[in-house]
Write a protein that holds these residues in place. Structure first.
Motif, PDB file in Angstrom:
ATOM      1  N   THR A   1       0.735  -1.372   0.054  1.00 26.55           N
ATOM      2  CA  THR A   1      -0.149   0.013  -0.046  1.00 26.55           C
ATOM      3  C   THR A   1       0.942   1.276   0.015  1.00 26.55           C
ATOM      4  OG1 THR A   1      -1.821  -1.224   1.216  1.00 26.55           O
ATOM      5  CG2 THR A   1      -1.857   1.243   1.223  1.00 26.55           C
ATOM      6  N   LEU A   2       1.871   1.217   0.773  1.00 27.32           N
ATOM      7  CA  LEU A   2       2.681   2.201   0.701  1.00 27.32           C
ATOM      8  C   LEU A   2       3.468   2.725  -0.706  1.00 27.32           C
ATOM      9  CD1 LEU A   2       4.095   4.634   2.448  1.00 27.32           C
ATOM     10  CD2 LEU A   2       6.023   3.155   3.118  1.00 27.32           C
ATOM     11  N   HIS A   3       3.803   1.412  -1.348  1.00 31.01           N
ATOM     12  CA  HIS A   3       4.587   1.611  -2.524  1.00 31.01           C
ATOM     13  C   HIS A   3       3.431   2.180  -3.613  1.00 31.01           C
ATOM     14  CE1 HIS A   3       5.150  -0.093  -6.907  1.00 31.01           C
ATOM     15  NE2 HIS A   3       6.205   0.155  -6.528  1.00 31.01           N
ATOM     16  N   CYS A   4       2.141   1.796  -3.560  1.00 28.34           N
ATOM     17  CA  CYS A   4       0.872   2.231  -4.434  1.00 28.34           C
ATOM     18  C   CYS A   4       0.669   3.677  -3.925  1.00 28.34           C
ATOM     19  CB  CYS A   4      -0.489   1.298  -4.003  1.00 28.34           C
ATOM     20  SG  CYS A   4      -1.426   1.381  -5.179  1.00 28.34           S
ATOM     21  N   LEU A   5       0.676   4.133  -2.493  1.00 32.28           N
ATOM     22  CA  LEU A   5       0.492   5.358  -2.238  1.00 32.28           C
ATOM     23  C   LEU A   5       1.570   6.384  -2.804  1.00 32.28           C
ATOM     24  CD1 LEU A   5      -1.235   7.276  -0.502  1.00 32.28           C
ATOM     25  CD2 LEU A   5       0.211   6.756   1.459  1.00 32.28           C
ATOM     26  N   THR A   6       2.903   5.831  -2.828  1.00 29.96           N
ATOM     27  CA  THR A   6       3.826   6.766  -3.374  1.00 29.96           C
ATOM     28  C   THR A   6       3.507   7.200  -4.562  1.00 29.96           C
ATOM     29  OG1 THR A   6       5.478   5.497  -1.865  1.00 29.96           O
ATOM     30  CG2 THR A   6       6.191   6.735  -3.971  1.00 29.96           C
TER      31      THR A   6
ATOM     32  N   ALA B   1       0.592   9.258  -4.713  1.00 30.37           N
ATOM     33  CA  ALA B   1       0.597  10.959  -3.871  1.00 30.37           C
ATOM     34  C   ALA B   1       1.445  11.734  -5.003  1.00 30.37           C
ATOM     35  CB  ALA B   1       1.524  10.528  -2.835  1.00 30.37           C
ATOM     36  N   ILE B   2       2.389  11.251  -5.790  1.00 29.83           N
ATOM     37  CA  ILE B   2       3.278  11.878  -6.868  1.00 29.83           C
ATOM     38  C   ILE B   2       2.067  12.552  -7.852  1.00 29.83           C
ATOM     39  CG2 ILE B   2       5.080  12.041  -8.713  1.00 29.83           C
ATOM     40  CD1 ILE B   2       6.334   9.817  -6.797  1.00 29.83           C
ATOM     41  N   GLY B   3       1.287  11.698  -8.225  1.00 30.62           N
ATOM     42  CA  GLY B   3       0.518  12.096  -9.447  1.00 30.62           C
ATOM     43  C   GLY B   3      -0.819  13.142  -8.926  1.00 30.62           C
ATOM     44  N   GLU B   4      -1.119  12.801  -7.744  1.00 30.64           N
ATOM     45  CA  GLU B   4      -2.237  13.526  -7.168  1.00 30.64           C
ATOM     46  C   GLU B   4      -1.727  14.668  -6.872  1.00 30.64           C
ATOM     47  OE1 GLU B   4      -6.188  12.820  -4.982  1.00 30.64           O
ATOM     48  OE2 GLU B   4      -5.102  11.152  -5.826  1.00 30.64           O
ATOM     49  N   VAL B   5      -0.699  14.802  -6.024  1.00 28.90           N
ATOM     50  CA  VAL B   5      -0.214  16.261  -5.804  1.00 28.90           C
ATOM     51  C   VAL B   5      -0.027  16.911  -6.894  1.00 28.90           C
ATOM     52  CG1 VAL B   5       1.715  17.460  -4.656  1.00 28.90           C
ATOM     53  CG2 VAL B   5       0.737  15.717  -3.390  1.00 28.90           C
TER      54      VAL B   5
ATOM     55  N   PHE C   1      -0.939   7.290 -13.828  1.00 30.36           N
ATOM     56  CA  PHE C   1      -0.026   7.131 -14.546  1.00 30.36           C
ATOM     57  C   PHE C   1       1.219   6.955 -13.733  1.00 30.36           C
ATOM     58  CE2 PHE C   1       3.704   9.418 -16.073  1.00 30.36           C
ATOM     59  CZ  PHE C   1       3.809   8.903 -17.492  1.00 30.36           C
ATOM     60  N   PHE C   2       1.368   7.580 -12.746  1.00 29.50           N
ATOM     61  CA  PHE C   2       2.618   7.424 -11.750  1.00 29.50           C
ATOM     62  C   PHE C   2       2.657   6.221 -11.118  1.00 29.50           C
ATOM     63  CE2 PHE C   2       3.253  12.156 -12.782  1.00 29.50           C
ATOM     64  CZ  PHE C   2       4.603  12.220 -12.975  1.00 29.50           C
ATOM     65  N   GLY C   3       1.366   5.751 -10.744  1.00 27.24           N
ATOM     66  CA  GLY C   3       1.444   4.440  -9.657  1.00 27.24           C
ATOM     67  C   GLY C   3       1.918   3.437 -10.690  1.00 27.24           C
ATOM     68  N   TYR C   4       1.197   3.076 -11.844  1.00 30.33           N
ATOM     69  CA  TYR C   4       1.684   2.067 -12.850  1.00 30.33           C
ATOM     70  C   TYR C   4       3.144   2.443 -13.275  1.00 30.33           C
ATOM     71  CZ  TYR C   4      -3.040   1.077 -13.818  1.00 30.33           C
ATOM     72  OH  TYR C   4      -4.489   0.531 -13.491  1.00 30.33           O
ATOM     73  N   ALA C   5       3.743   3.481 -13.545  1.00 32.79           N
ATOM     74  CA  ALA C   5       5.256   3.918 -13.872  1.00 32.79           C
ATOM     75  C   ALA C   5       6.060   3.483 -12.895  1.00 32.79           C
ATOM     76  CB  ALA C   5       5.449   5.476 -14.038  1.00 32.79           C
ATOM     77  N   LEU C   6       5.735   3.763 -11.570  1.00 33.27           N
ATOM     78  CA  LEU C   6       6.728   3.288 -10.464  1.00 33.27           C
ATOM     79  C   LEU C   6       6.586   1.696 -10.367  1.00 33.27           C
ATOM     80  CD1 LEU C   6       6.184   5.300  -7.579  1.00 33.27           C
ATOM     81  CD2 LEU C   6       8.221   5.508  -9.161  1.00 33.27           C
ATOM     82  N   SER C   7       5.445   0.995 -10.702  1.00 37.56           N
ATOM     83  CA  SER C   7       5.425  -0.721 -10.561  1.00 37.56           C
ATOM     84  C   SER C   7       6.326  -1.189 -11.795  1.00 37.56           C
ATOM     85  CB  SER C   7       4.020  -1.036 -10.794  1.00 37.56           C
ATOM     86  OG  SER C   7       3.631  -0.869  -9.437  1.00 37.56           O
ATOM     87  N   MET C   8       6.353  -0.533 -12.893  1.00 37.29           N
ATOM     88  CA  MET C   8       6.838  -0.790 -14.276  1.00 37.29           C
ATOM     89  C   MET C   8       8.460  -0.698 -14.058  1.00 37.29           C
ATOM     90  SD  MET C   8       4.227   0.669 -17.326  1.00 37.29           S
ATOM     91  CE  MET C   8       5.400   0.153 -18.581  1.00 37.29           C
ATOM     92  N   ARG C   9       8.701   0.443 -13.511  1.00 43.17           N
ATOM     93  CA  ARG C   9      10.093   0.530 -13.292  1.00 43.17           C
ATOM     94  C   ARG C   9      10.638  -0.673 -12.437  1.00 43.17           C
ATOM     95  NH1 ARG C   9      11.622   4.289  -8.936  1.00 43.17           N
ATOM     96  NH2 ARG C   9      13.904   3.800  -8.557  1.00 43.17           N
TER      97      ARG C   9
END
Length: 176
Positions: free
Chosen positions: A42-47, A50-54, A80-88
């Motif tokens: 959840t923290l990973h997802c939140l990161t 949060a980036i995208g939302e802010v 977008f940022f949630g998926y991008a971090l997972s893909m990375r």
């Protein structure tokens, strides 16, 4: 070679390699889901969210967009940022872009969706938060509170998903 690594190595050569979603597979194909692994997922997802939302809230507020347009932009960027971090993380394991995208979609869609519904819902119900402006303590305080509530609500969702071998369990297989 560690004992666990030897066991995994032996399982692989016997054709019995198990998908280890959270680091430990139980018999019968069920996956171990601890509160710690759920909180970490959840923290990973939140990161990413949060980036995208802010960024979406800042851009929408700065441009003077209607609150609905600002929320739509924030949600789009959160996904977008949630998926991008997972893909990375998955691509670091040598997986190609298309497969990494499939893994990210499977791993994060439910988690991000729940998180976005909750945190945007909180922002809408906090009186004046959406129109407070970027320089306002109310805006940033409401946003931080919204993220906290979204985290608390999403942890049990991720625990359940991991236990079913879904959600972040899908991506975890690529992190070893």
């Amino acid at each position: 070679m560690s004992v666990q690594h030897q066991h995994e190595h032996h399982d692989h050569h016997d054709g019995q390699h198990e998908h280890r979603a959270s680091g430990h597979a139980e018999h019968g194909g069920a996956h171990s889901a601890t509160w710690g692994s759920a909180a970490s997922a959840t923290l990973h997802c939140l990161t990413g969210c949060a980036i995208g939302e802010v960024l979406g809230m800042v851009i929408g507020t700065w441009l003077g967009l209607h609150p609905v347009a600002t929320i739509a932009l924030a949600i789009a960027l959160a996904f977008f940022f949630g998926y991008a971090l997972s893909m990375r993380g998955v691509m670091r394991a040598g997986v190609g872009f298309r497969q990494a995208l499939k893994v990210a979609l499977a791993a994060d869609t439910i988690s991000i969706t729940v998180m976005e519904i909750v945190d945007n819902g909180v922002m809408v119900v906090v009186p004046g938060a959406m129109s407070a402006g970027l320089a306002s303590v109310l805006f940033w305080g409401a946003l931080a509170f919204a993220f906290l509530v979204a985290f608390v609500v999403t942890v049990p969702v991720n625990k359940w998903l991991i236990g079913k071998g879904r959600g972040h369990a899908v991506a975890h297989a690529y992190h070893h």
